[in-house]
Scaffold this motif. Structure first.
Motif, mmCIF file in Angstrom:
data_model
loop_
_atom_site.group_PDB
_atom_site.id
_atom_site.type_symbol
_atom_site.label_atom_id
_atom_site.label_comp_id
_atom_site.label_asym_id
_atom_site.label_seq_id
_atom_site.Cartn_x
_atom_site.Cartn_y
_atom_site.Cartn_z
ATOM 1 N N ALA A 1 -42.399 23.303 0.866
ATOM 2 C CA ALA A 1 -42.922 23.409 -0.496
ATOM 3 C C ALA A 1 -44.388 23.007 -0.563
ATOM 4 N N LEU B 1 -46.140 26.441 -1.273
ATOM 5 C CA LEU B 1 -46.014 26.656 -2.716
ATOM 6 C C LEU B 1 -47.052 25.928 -3.548
ATOM 7 N N SER B 2 -48.041 25.326 -2.915
ATOM 8 C CA SER B 2 -49.000 24.537 -3.691
ATOM 9 C C SER B 2 -49.813 25.394 -4.657
ATOM 10 N N SER C 1 -48.711 28.448 -5.814
ATOM 11 C CA SER C 1 -47.836 29.400 -6.494
ATOM 12 C C SER C 1 -47.672 29.010 -7.956
ATOM 13 N N GLN D 1 -42.181 28.123 -8.069
ATOM 14 C CA GLN D 1 -41.808 26.766 -7.680
ATOM 15 C C GLN D 1 -40.435 26.396 -8.229
ATOM 16 N N PHE E 1 -37.190 25.466 -5.825
ATOM 17 C CA PHE E 1 -36.481 24.199 -5.893
ATOM 18 C C PHE E 1 -35.044 24.375 -6.393
#
Length: 71
Positions: free
Chosen positions: A29, A33-34, A36, A41, A45
């Motif tokens: 993540a 996904l930083s 996104s 996100q 999750f």
């Protein structure tokens, strides 16, 4: 295998599964996904939060198996 030993092994397997899975999911993540959007996100999750249940069910199913009888 004695039932107490089997439950001890199962407990350590489940503990290792949760720790390793959480670390891998968190690393993924942070790395991917930083940048996104919030929806991506959220979906990641949601899916990764439920996905660990599948291997945990396999371990629990193994714990519930009846011991074989000696011949």
């Amino acid at each position: 295998m004695p039932i107490r030993l089997k439950k001890l092994i199962g407990m350590f397997l489940l503990l290792a599964l949760v720790i390793i899975y959480a670390l891998v999911a968190s690393i993924f993540a942070v790395a991917r996904l930083s940048e996104s959007g919030a929806l991506v996100q959220f979906l990641f999750f949601l899916v990764s939060g439920l996905l660990w249940v599948l291997p945990a069910m396999g371990i629990i199913k193994w714990l519930m198996l009846e011991p074989r009888t000696k011949r």
